[in-house]
Design an enzyme around this catalytic site. Structure first.
Site, PDB file in Angstrom:
ATOM      1  N   ASP B  37      28.729 -24.423  32.067  1.00 30.51           N
ATOM      2  CA  ASP B  37      28.418 -23.586  30.893  1.00 30.51           C
ATOM      3  C   ASP B  37      27.074 -22.909  31.089  1.00 30.51           C
ATOM      4  O   ASP B  37      26.046 -23.548  30.880  1.00 30.51           O
ATOM      5  CB  ASP B  37      28.424 -24.470  29.641  1.00 30.51           C
ATOM      6  N   ASP B 107      29.287 -14.124  22.220  1.00 24.95           N
ATOM      7  CA  ASP B 107      30.746 -14.295  22.294  1.00 24.95           C
ATOM      8  C   ASP B 107      31.087 -15.072  23.553  1.00 24.95           C
ATOM      9  O   ASP B 107      30.537 -14.795  24.623  1.00 24.95           O
ATOM     10  CB  ASP B 107      31.439 -12.939  22.328  1.00 24.95           C
TER      11      ASP B 107
END
Lengths: 136, 136
Positions: B37, B107
């Site tokens: 991530d 997003d």
């Protein structure tokens, strides 16, 4: 990889699909690319298999509509869209397709992995017809 | 894998994050799971690293809001969401966070790969702070 070119390739994919241009879609892919659609099925590999797959897909009269922005991380672009099958594009259909189930929609998230030449080397499509197909 | 349990795990992930429950999130992962991530960075691996990562993440005061349905294909779930950093949750913050850039939104599309026990074995988050962070 180039962010702008990856973004453009995703938009081209959508536009070419909606223009029923299977050759144009195949040109977005690298040699020996793989297309896993949906993920978990036997991948299509190489231009001949990929072109055959998209030639069939665009004949379905489906239309792809983005449902969010393209996310780019490293060499991968991810994007969400809805596939509208039947109904959106009735006038431009060359033939009447017998669609006893009526109009359908499928929500999908795709990931495209790119090479240094900004060609797609691996496409994975996340959707499941068993749970995801909506009759409209 | 079980569709219903995979869907539930994704919803639990969102809810636990918004409840700032890093332990609960870590419990969704299998032993030796990896968290990448964003995708392309060094993965966090194993419970200690994953718990440390989420403990930091939930302290940011961020809120996750789904922007579409969860797509499930084989052993993977994919879903899109927006991260709201600052501003959505001012009242429940324990401390004032100095946020000179103001409120931000990112997003993201995540993929979760599951094992037979319905635990997440590999998480990849697709987003890029360089192009994707919106000041609001």
């Amino acid at each position: 990889m180039n962010h702008t070119k990856m973004q453009a390739a995703v938009q081209a994919y959508i536009d070419l699909f909606n223009a029923k241009d299977a050759e144009g879609i195949a040109d977005l892919y690298a040699d020996n690319a793989t297309v896993e659609d949906p993920y978990g099925t036997q991948p299509k590999k190489g231009r001949a298999e990929i072109l055959e797959f998209y030639s069939g897909a665009v004949k379905s009269g489906s239309t792809l509509v983005r449902t969010g922005p393209t996310q780019i991380a490293s060499n991968v672009a991810a994007f969400a869209f809805t596939v509208y099958i039947g109904g959106l594009d009735e006038e431009s259909k060359g033939v009447d397709i017998d669609m006893p189930m009526g109009k359908m929609e499928i929500d999908v998230i795709d990931t495209f992995q790119f090479n240094e030449g900004d060609k797609v080397t691996a496409m994975k499509a996340y959707w499941d017809p068993a749970v995801n197909l909506r009759q409209t």
